[in-house]
Design an enzyme around this catalytic site. Structure first.
Site, PDB file in Angstrom:
ATOM      1  N   HIS A 134      29.099  41.040  28.378  1.00 32.09           N
ATOM      2  CA  HIS A 134      29.743  41.875  28.493  1.00 32.09           C
ATOM      3  C   HIS A 134      31.547  40.915  28.330  1.00 32.09           C
ATOM      4  CE1 HIS A 134      29.032  41.904  32.954  1.00 32.09           C
ATOM      5  NE2 HIS A 134      30.556  41.824  32.637  1.00 32.09           N
ATOM      6  N   GLU A 158      34.702  51.887  36.729  1.00 37.57           N
ATOM      7  CA  GLU A 158      34.063  51.036  35.590  1.00 37.57           C
ATOM      8  C   GLU A 158      33.865  51.549  34.501  1.00 37.57           C
ATOM      9  OE1 GLU A 158      30.868  47.858  37.228  1.00 37.57           O
ATOM     10  OE2 GLU A 158      29.843  48.447  35.583  1.00 37.57           O
ATOM     11  N   GLN A 168      33.570  45.903  29.387  1.00 34.87           N
ATOM     12  CA  GLN A 168      33.359  46.821  30.460  1.00 34.87           C
ATOM     13  C   GLN A 168      34.844  46.893  31.200  1.00 34.87           C
ATOM     14  OE1 GLN A 168      32.728  43.915  33.904  1.00 34.87           O
ATOM     15  NE2 GLN A 168      30.932  45.756  34.457  1.00 34.87           N
ATOM     16  N   HIS A 172      36.924  38.687  33.170  1.00 37.41           N
ATOM     17  CA  HIS A 172      36.327  37.498  33.150  1.00 37.41           C
ATOM     18  C   HIS A 172      35.074  37.917  31.995  1.00 37.41           C
ATOM     19  CE1 HIS A 172      34.302  41.433  35.240  1.00 37.41           C
ATOM     20  NE2 HIS A 172      32.845  40.637  34.248  1.00 37.41           N
ATOM     21  N   GLU A 180      30.781  35.113  34.344  1.00 37.00           N
ATOM     22  CA  GLU A 180      29.803  35.529  34.876  1.00 37.00           C
ATOM     23  C   GLU A 180      28.139  35.189  34.504  1.00 37.00           C
ATOM     24  OE1 GLU A 180      30.519  40.135  35.334  1.00 37.00           O
ATOM     25  OE2 GLU A 180      28.934  40.464  36.400  1.00 37.00           O
TER      26      GLU A 180
END
Lengths: 150, 150
Positions: B7, B43, B60, B84, B134
């Site tokens: 994502h 989210e 996301q 991110h 991530e």
């Protein structure tokens, strides 16, 4: 219709060092590299996965070739990081016009040439909740990449 | 091994307005939404495409639930934008340890719970050329999402 995350565009000061970081840390290899004089960037495409629309998702590492390019100015202000995101579509012209018709500013009158012979345009980040957003239609599969993914 | 772009995490001030922008502009629909109290975010996951490792790629969208959360502090400093990027792996524990062994700072001692019951960790952006990165291992397919993708 946008059918995939085509790539994440990441601006860096030194393309060779950044390519080496992604190779050494994650094992990602360079799939394609080129210089785009119009955009003022030297770039490397790292292919991460295939997508169910017949395309693929890449990281696009971007080093400016001149300080007054869009990426050069962005880097001077922000430092290294994610510069833009890109969605893939079979029809960049039609989608750009439809999105323009919804009041989102499209940065080019007509799509221009992007990575690997693609046709691209960009949407104004201020109209996209802060995200510089690219639309991409890939070039038809070329002999050097369709037969063997290196 | 990292096998997909899982994502792109995008921080926003108002989740409902941002979800509506992505729906109205591109036709992207909410696949899943949740509040993660540990991360301090509300989210929405927008599923963009399937990937050839059996997973999928999402946007996301993240709204902080408190100003002192990581996303809340980031938004106050940077405004809306890409917060991110995340890569999918079948083994977040093993990959995080291997990457830590290469000298990249991993932010958690052990992976924590992310979207849709996944296990996640983060790499320090200063060790990743400015990109907060991530690593995600998805939860086994759940009844509410495996049978019908809504």
């Amino acid at each position: 219709m946008l059918t995939r995350i085509d790539h994440i565009g990441i601006a860096c000061f030194d393309l060779d060092r950044t390519v080496e970081f992604y190779r050494a840390t994650y094992g990602f290899e360079v799939y394609h590299s080129e210089v785009n004089e119009e955009q003022g960037v030297r770039e490397a495409m790292l292919r991460i996965n295939a997508t169910d629309d017949g395309g693929a998702s890449y990281l696009q590492l971007l080093e400016p070739t001149r300080e007054d390019s869009a990426v050069g100015k962005w880097l001077a202000k922000n430092g290294e990081g994610v510069h833009h995101i890109a969605f893939g579509t079979a029809d960049v012209d039609g989608d750009a016009e439809a999105i323009r018709g919804k009041g989102v500013r499209v940065l080019y009158d007509e799509p221009r040439t992007g990575s690997m012979g693609s046709r691209i345009t960009f949407l104004h980040p201020k109209d996209c909740h802060g995200v510089l957003t690219e639309l991409v239609t890939s070039a038809p599969a070329s002999a050097d990449h369709s037969s063997a993914e290196h």
